[in-house]
Design a protein around this motif. Structure first.
Motif, PDB file in Angstrom:
ATOM      1  N   PRO A  81       0.802  -1.237   0.000  1.00  0.00           N
ATOM      2  CA  PRO A  81       0.000   0.000   0.000  1.00  0.00           C
ATOM      3  C   PRO A  81       0.825   1.271   0.000  1.00  0.00           C
ATOM      4  CG  PRO A  81      -0.934  -1.604   1.513  1.00  0.00           C
ATOM      5  CD  PRO A  81       0.367  -2.190   1.035  1.00  0.00           C
ATOM      6  N   GLU A  82       1.911   1.287   0.774  1.00  0.00           N
ATOM      7  CA  GLU A  82       2.707   2.510   0.863  1.00  0.00           C
ATOM      8  C   GLU A  82       3.424   2.805  -0.452  1.00  0.00           C
ATOM      9  OE1 GLU A  82       3.540   5.885   2.780  1.00  0.00           O
ATOM     10  OE2 GLU A  82       2.360   4.243   3.608  1.00  0.00           O
ATOM     11  N   SER A  83       3.975   1.755  -1.086  1.00  0.00           N
ATOM     12  CA  SER A  83       4.718   1.948  -2.329  1.00  0.00           C
ATOM     13  C   SER A  83       3.809   2.297  -3.490  1.00  0.00           C
ATOM     14  CB  SER A  83       5.505   0.674  -2.675  1.00  0.00           C
ATOM     15  OG  SER A  83       6.444   0.389  -1.668  1.00  0.00           O
ATOM     16  N   GLN A  84       2.598   1.746  -3.486  1.00  0.00           N
ATOM     17  CA  GLN A  84       1.708   1.922  -4.622  1.00  0.00           C
ATOM     18  C   GLN A  84       1.408   3.395  -4.886  1.00  0.00           C
ATOM     19  OE1 GLN A  84      -2.301   0.397  -4.261  1.00  0.00           O
ATOM     20  NE2 GLN A  84      -2.161  -0.556  -6.263  1.00  0.00           N
ATOM     21  N   ARG A  85       1.404   4.180  -3.833  1.00  0.00           N
ATOM     22  CA  ARG A  85       1.106   5.602  -3.999  1.00  0.00           C
ATOM     23  C   ARG A  85       2.191   6.330  -4.785  1.00  0.00           C
ATOM     24  NH1 ARG A  85      -0.523   5.522   1.538  1.00  0.00           N
ATOM     25  NH2 ARG A  85       1.282   6.746   2.155  1.00  0.00           N
ATOM     26  N   HIS A  86       3.379   5.755  -4.858  1.00  0.00           N
ATOM     27  CA  HIS A  86       4.511   6.435  -5.489  1.00  0.00           C
ATOM     28  C   HIS A  86       4.933   5.787  -6.799  1.00  0.00           C
ATOM     29  CE1 HIS A  86       4.749   8.613  -1.766  1.00  0.00           C
ATOM     30  NE2 HIS A  86       4.959   7.509  -1.074  1.00  0.00           N
ATOM     31  N   PHE A  87       4.156   4.849  -7.305  1.00  0.00           N
ATOM     32  CA  PHE A  87       4.541   4.069  -8.464  1.00  0.00           C
ATOM     33  C   PHE A  87       4.306   4.815  -9.776  1.00  0.00           C
ATOM     34  CE2 PHE A  87       2.959   0.638 -11.470  1.00  0.00           C
ATOM     35  CZ  PHE A  87       4.215   0.173 -11.807  1.00  0.00           C
ATOM     36  N   TYR A  88       3.349   5.739  -9.794  1.00  0.00           N
ATOM     37  CA  TYR A  88       2.857   6.278 -11.054  1.00  0.00           C
ATOM     38  C   TYR A  88       3.632   7.474 -11.577  1.00  0.00           C
ATOM     39  CZ  TYR A  88      -1.132   3.398  -9.815  1.00  0.00           C
ATOM     40  OH  TYR A  88      -1.922   2.340  -9.472  1.00  0.00           O
ATOM     41  N   LYS A  92       8.052  11.014  -7.736  1.00  0.00           N
ATOM     42  CA  LYS A  92       8.019  10.151  -6.557  1.00  0.00           C
ATOM     43  C   LYS A  92       9.206   9.181  -6.591  1.00  0.00           C
ATOM     44  CE  LYS A  92       4.037  11.900  -5.341  1.00  0.00           C
ATOM     45  NZ  LYS A  92       3.936  12.845  -4.211  1.00  0.00           N
ATOM     46  N   GLU A  93       9.659   8.780  -5.401  1.00  0.00           N
ATOM     47  CA  GLU A  93      10.873   7.962  -5.321  1.00  0.00           C
ATOM     48  C   GLU A  93      10.698   6.565  -5.905  1.00  0.00           C
ATOM     49  OE1 GLU A  93      11.966   7.326  -1.249  1.00  0.00           O
ATOM     50  OE2 GLU A  93       9.871   7.214  -0.576  1.00  0.00           O
ATOM     51  N   ASP A  94       9.498   6.001  -5.863  1.00  0.00           N
ATOM     52  CA  ASP A  94       9.286   4.641  -6.372  1.00  0.00           C
ATOM     53  C   ASP A  94       8.684   4.614  -7.770  1.00  0.00           C
ATOM     54  OD1 ASP A  94      10.237   3.350  -4.065  1.00  0.00           O
ATOM     55  OD2 ASP A  94       8.342   3.706  -3.042  1.00  0.00           O
ATOM     56  N   TYR A  95       8.825   5.697  -8.523  1.00  0.00           N
ATOM     57  CA  TYR A  95       8.326   5.801  -9.889  1.00  0.00           C
ATOM     58  C   TYR A  95       8.825   4.630 -10.743  1.00  0.00           C
ATOM     59  CZ  TYR A  95       8.381   7.605 -14.718  1.00  0.00           C
ATOM     60  OH  TYR A  95       8.249   7.752 -16.079  1.00  0.00           O
ATOM     61  N   PHE A  96       7.956   4.094 -11.601  1.00  0.00           N
ATOM     62  CA  PHE A  96       8.312   2.898 -12.377  1.00  0.00           C
ATOM     63  C   PHE A  96       9.463   3.118 -13.359  1.00  0.00           C
ATOM     64  CE2 PHE A  96       4.881   4.898 -14.865  1.00  0.00           C
ATOM     65  CZ  PHE A  96       5.383   4.877 -16.150  1.00  0.00           C
ATOM     66  N   ASN A  97       9.656   4.318 -13.847  1.00  0.00           N
ATOM     67  CA  ASN A  97      10.846   4.743 -14.592  1.00  0.00           C
ATOM     68  C   ASN A  97      11.290   3.742 -15.655  1.00  0.00           C
ATOM     69  OD1 ASN A  97      12.866   6.525 -15.276  1.00  0.00           O
ATOM     70  ND2 ASN A  97      14.333   5.662 -13.819  1.00  0.00           N
ATOM     71  N   SER A  98      10.503   3.625 -16.695  1.00  0.00           N
ATOM     72  CA  SER A  98      10.811   2.718 -17.800  1.00  0.00           C
ATOM     73  C   SER A  98      11.196   3.506 -19.045  1.00  0.00           C
ATOM     74  CB  SER A  98       9.583   1.854 -18.110  1.00  0.00           C
ATOM     75  OG  SER A  98       9.754   1.130 -19.297  1.00  0.00           O
ATOM     76  N   ASP A  99      12.117   2.980 -19.833  1.00  0.00           N
ATOM     77  CA  ASP A  99      12.432   3.605 -21.116  1.00  0.00           C
ATOM     78  C   ASP A  99      11.660   2.952 -22.254  1.00  0.00           C
ATOM     79  OD1 ASP A  99      13.753   1.205 -21.313  1.00  0.00           O
ATOM     80  OD2 ASP A  99      15.671   2.044 -21.956  1.00  0.00           O
ATOM     81  N   LYS A 100      10.724   2.070 -21.893  1.00  0.00           N
ATOM     82  CA  LYS A 100       9.850   1.431 -22.881  1.00  0.00           C
ATOM     83  C   LYS A 100       8.407   1.948 -22.736  1.00  0.00           C
ATOM     84  CE  LYS A 100      13.133  -1.604 -24.018  1.00  0.00           C
ATOM     85  NZ  LYS A 100      14.116  -1.333 -22.965  1.00  0.00           N
ATOM     86  N   VAL A 101       7.985   2.132 -21.503  1.00  0.00           N
ATOM     87  CA  VAL A 101       6.666   2.702 -21.192  1.00  0.00           C
ATOM     88  C   VAL A 101       6.947   4.081 -20.606  1.00  0.00           C
ATOM     89  CG1 VAL A 101       4.519   2.417 -19.896  1.00  0.00           C
ATOM     90  CG2 VAL A 101       5.729   0.405 -20.770  1.00  0.00           C
ATOM     91  N   ILE A 102       6.748   5.102 -21.410  1.00  0.00           N
ATOM     92  CA  ILE A 102       7.318   6.420 -21.112  1.00  0.00           C
ATOM     93  C   ILE A 102       6.228   7.394 -20.696  1.00  0.00           C
ATOM     94  CG2 ILE A 102       8.596   8.357 -22.115  1.00  0.00           C
ATOM     95  CD1 ILE A 102       9.823   6.226 -24.065  1.00  0.00           C
TER      96      ILE A 102
END
Length: 481
Positions: A81-88, A92-102
């Motif tokens: 729950p805590e990490s999910q808030r920062h995924f998008y 945010k520090e836990d951003y998914f940060n992809s070079d394929k899904v930008i």
């Protein structure tokens, strides 16, 4: 940060390798009933449900298919729950940060680190939004990632709302379309989308990712004397285009819709530009009724496989003939409210004599057989499985708006039950996104195992925004098929 990468799309169903998406932002949660339609939403959205229970699955499916290692190694921590808030989001520090899904917000944050771009962009957006001069100084002091978020959501860190939200930014396809190795920019009809257009122009012309493509970014503009015309003439000659009306269906063939949002003059300019630059040989213009229910051509048909399409039954050969069946010819000319006009313009041939297709199925069959060289008969799945009234109900909730991850594997909405039945009748598996993600996480299945499948997203909130998975994507690279 994303740097210069190969950009090329030559079909709707080649294996997807890179795309741009925008996760729902806090501005969507600020849409109020009295302004919803002005901001092009039919209803107000519950943001947490849309983001965490619906879009979350869309994003993870995309990451699993396009960037497996990135997502699979983190999936167990992301779902806490805590990490999910920062995924998008990139700030945010836990951003998914992809070079394929930008995420365009990440690209925007990057270019805002340059002071000259930052000052020009702040001035452009503040002028468009009619803000105070002093606000520009305040924005100049923000850290780049916070400024990018503010430009999109309209909300400052102290929660002051300084711009209207741009909730339609989740529909990234409308902002630009990759046509072979070129990018066709949008020119939106509705003022509510102008800030989106400004943001994307700055990204395409200034981000290192597109450095080799700046001379291949195509802008469609109004006639030079447009500002001299009176209001009625401007309405008739306006040049507006959105990506939902543009489909790159084959290396030699582009479709352009004329609709509620894309004008005849814009379509004409696209035909000329594509031929002048020698980008495609054929441009087919598909004119649909200018109605909110249809909006763009990709709300009425999209492609599943080279020989399989999903489409709105009222626009089908059978649907149009049925509507005309009650008409007595002696009463005069009859035009169906769902009348289509389909004209194909071939490079080097006389524009006064285009190839005419009587029915949408005829065009799509021609694409499948002659452009994509399908060796199997062309087949059609119809919205609502062609059952009354489900065809119209489910078209409204984007049954015809699916995104191909690879040939035969597409993402759609779970609420379109009858359309799902149509997929099954054509030999397609139908699976829930959550179940598929669980199998991926437990390594019971891998993305390469998935074939001939409709992946269903929960869509109670997403469908209220009037756009499906096809709308919510801007493919930047697909494999050749």
């Amino acid at each position: 940060m994303h740097t210069n990468q190969d950009i090329h799309v030559s079909s709707e169903v080649g294996t997807l390798r890179r795309l741009m998406i925008h996760s729902p932002d806090e501005g969507i949660g600020k849409v109020i009933p009295t302004k919803a339609q002005d901001w092009l939403f039919e209803d107000i959205i519950h943001l947490d449900t849309m983001r965490k229970k619906e879009y979350d699955l869309y994003l993870k499916i995309l990451l699993y298919f396009l960037d497996y290692q990135n997502i699979h190694s983190r999936i167990h921590t992301i779902d806490l729950p805590e990490s999910q808030r920062h995924f998008y989001k990139p700030d945010k520090e836990d951003y998914f940060n992809s070079d394929k899904v930008i995420e365009p917000q990440a690209l925007l944050s990057h270019i805002l680190e340059k002071n000259d771009i930052r000052s020009r962009m702040i001035a452009s957006i503040c002028a468009h939004e009619g803000t105070s001069y002093s606000l520009q100084d305040e924005l100049m002091e923000l850290e780049s990632s916070i400024l990018a978020r503010t430009m999109i959501s309209g909300i400052l860190p102290d929660k002051r709302m300084i711009f209207p939200p741009i909730p339609n930014f989740i529909f990234t396809r409308d902002l630009g379309i990759t046509v072979n190795d070129h990018i066709l920019l949008n020119k939106p009809k509705k003022k509510a989308r102008t800030r989106e257009s400004i943001i994307m122009k700055y990204i395409f012309f200034n981000h290192p990712m597109f450095a080799d493509y700046t001379d291949k970014v195509i802008e469609i503009t109004d006639p030079e004397d447009f500002f001299l015309l009176d209001d009625e003439e401007q309405e008739q000659k306006s040049v507006t285009i959105e990506g939902g009306d543009v489909m790159m269906v084959a290396p030699n063939h582009l479709l352009v819709g004329v609709s509620e949002r894309t004008s005849i003059h814009a379509a004409s300019k696209v035909v000329h530009e594509m031929h002048k630059r020698n980008i495609v040989e054929k441009v087919t213009v598909v004119k649909i009724p200018a109605k909110r229910a249809y909006m763009h051509i990709d709300t009425t048909f999209t492609q599943v496989k080279r020989n399989l399409w999903v489409m709105f039954g009222s626009f089908s050969k059978e649907g149009l003939k049925k509507e005309q069946g009650d008409f007595i010819p002696s009463l005069g000319n009859f035009k169906s409210e769902n009348e289509l006009e389909i004209l194909q313009y071939v490079k080097g041939e006389n524009y006064d004599h285009p190839i005419r297709f009587n029915y949408l199925e005829d065009l799509l069959n021609d694409i499948s057989l002659n452009d994509l060289h399908s060796t199997e008969p062309t087949q059609f799945i119809y919205s609502g499985n062609n059952k009354f009234p489900h065809g119209r109900r489910e078209q409204w909730t984007d049954s015809c708006n699916v995104l191909a991850l690879k040939e035969g594997v597409v993402i759609g909405y779970d609420r379109n039950d009858k359309t799902s039945e149509g997929f099954e009748k054509h030999g397609m598996k139908v699976v829930k996104a959550a179940d598929l993600l669980q199998d991926f996480a437990q390594e019971k299945l891998f993305p390469e195992d998935i074939k001939d499948t409709l992946i269903l997203l929960p869509s109670a909130e997403l469908s209220r925004a009037r756009g499906g998975s096809h709308c919510m994507s801007m493919p930047l690279k697909r494999d050749y098929i």
